[in-house]
Scaffold this active site. Sequence first.
Site, short mmCIF file in Angstrom:
data_model
loop_
_atom_site.label_atom_id
_atom_site.label_comp_id
_atom_site.label_asym_id
_atom_site.label_seq_id
_atom_site.Cartn_x
_atom_site.Cartn_y
_atom_site.Cartn_z
N ASP A 35 -16.22 -40.07 -3.04
CA ASP A 35 -17.70 -40.09 -3.18
C ASP A 35 -18.34 -41.05 -2.19
OD1 ASP A 35 -17.48 -38.26 -5.18
OD2 ASP A 35 -17.66 -39.72 -6.81
N LEU A 81 -3.74 0.35 0.83
CA LEU A 81 -2.33 0.73 0.89
C LEU A 81 -2.06 1.95 0.05
CD1 LEU A 81 -0.92 -2.87 0.32
CD2 LEU A 81 -0.89 -1.60 2.47
N LYS A 111 0.52 -8.56 -5.45
CA LYS A 111 -0.69 -7.84 -5.09
C LYS A 111 -1.82 -8.35 -5.99
CE LYS A 111 -2.53 -3.24 -4.22
NZ LYS A 111 -3.81 -3.38 -4.91
N LYS A 282 6.01 -5.20 2.67
CA LYS A 282 5.64 -5.04 4.07
C LYS A 282 6.87 -5.16 4.97
CE LYS A 282 1.37 -7.51 3.04
NZ LYS A 282 0.60 -8.76 3.13
S1 IVH Z 1 -1.86 -6.33 2.79
C1 IVH Z 1 -2.64 -3.10 5.75
N1 IVH Z 1 -1.14 -7.91 0.84
O1 IVH Z 1 -4.69 -4.49 -1.92
C2 IVH Z 1 -2.26 -4.15 4.84
N2 IVH Z 1 -3.01 -6.48 0.49
O2 IVH Z 1 -4.71 -1.31 -1.48
C3 IVH Z 1 -3.41 -4.93 4.37
N3 IVH Z 1 -4.10 -6.76 -1.69
O3 IVH Z 1 -6.85 -3.79 0.72
C4 IVH Z 1 -3.30 -5.37 3.00
N4 IVH Z 1 -2.75 -8.33 -2.44
O4 IVH Z 1 -7.34 -5.84 -0.77
C5 IVH Z 1 -2.01 -6.96 1.24
N5 IVH Z 1 -0.39 -9.39 -0.80
C6 IVH Z 1 -1.26 -8.45 -0.39
C7 IVH Z 1 -2.32 -7.99 -1.20
C8 IVH Z 1 -3.17 -7.00 -0.73
C9 IVH Z 1 -3.82 -7.58 -2.72
C10 IVH Z 1 -5.20 -5.77 -1.70
C11 IVH Z 1 -5.98 -5.69 -0.44
C12 IVH Z 1 -5.75 -4.32 0.10
C13 IVH Z 1 -5.38 -3.57 -1.13
C14 IVH Z 1 -4.46 -2.44 -0.77
#
Ligand code: IVH
Length: 327
Positions: A35, A81, A111, A282
Amino acid sequence: MDEALRIQQLRKQLETYAREYYIQDAPTVTDQEYDRLMHELEDLEAGHPELADPNSPTQRVIGAILPGFEKYTHARRMLSLGDIFSREELEEFVARVRKEFPGASFVAECKYDGLAMALHYEDGRFVRAVTRGDGLTGEVVTANVRTIRSVPMYIDAPGHVEVRGEVYMPKVSFERLNEVQTTLHLPLFANPRNAAAGSIRNLDTSVAASRNLEIFLYWYQNALEHGINTQAEALEAMHDMGFPVNMDFAICDTVDEIWAFIERIREKRSGLPYEIDGVVIKVNSLEQEEALGLNAKTPRYAIAYKYPAQEVQTRLDDIFLTIGRTG
Ligand code: IVH
């Protein structure tokens, strides 16, 4: 010391202390010291309006009414995805990737159920936050994202950095928000994702500031330009730059290893402080990722395994019958 220099120094220092407090849960200074430095900065800034910076720690929670959201076209589309629901479909995904890259390894991550966000930095300075929008063009929501305390305003990285992740509302914040809505006779939010999205798309920045939003970064958009070659390295690099990254991910060489991660997270899921709806798998190598490219509209290098929708029990406490305006 030169006052301009001291302002810069205090901004960086307070940012580091905030990160230790909010992200690492390991404060190194007392609240009083924090602060005191914040007040010193406020006083110095008051005397130097020409050095005003919306990224300054003094500016992050102050409300403002925005005139609207500008649009921004993403350098690379923000994709959603493809979904899978079974081990068989996971085997098919791995086989499809291995057909082109027999030695491919994978990263499995949670996710998060929130809204996708791109964060842009120029020479270490936060300049812009953009929603996914229709994937090509999103809305610039920088002022609202600035109110998320764990988003760093300054990072140690030269040039342009774009990272992507998910803004979410922790479960407890969501429950508290709906309690307040109930008390105020306001409509309830259906789930934390809707509540987070509503907060980010509100033109009154004090709304987002009051909602305890959080973010997890999971994608380093221009990682290759920064000498990073795998998704696992990208997660490490974002973590090292001070971004909130969930380090509970797994590098997997077999379907069994991916499935073990999915099962482990399934067990943990209800105890996590945030909502997840699945696991994202991925390709680890960013070079392979680029080469695999896209299907019609979803990537070939990643897929989302979705858990069955969670069953929740709702207790109905009471029913109030009312008559509408028109009878
Ligand atoms: S990767 C092309 N990683 O899920 C890859 N997405 O339906 C880009 N999401 O649009 C996304 N957790 O909003 C990725 N660990 C994660 C994620 C994630 C949530 C969401 C994101 C994406 C959607 C995919």
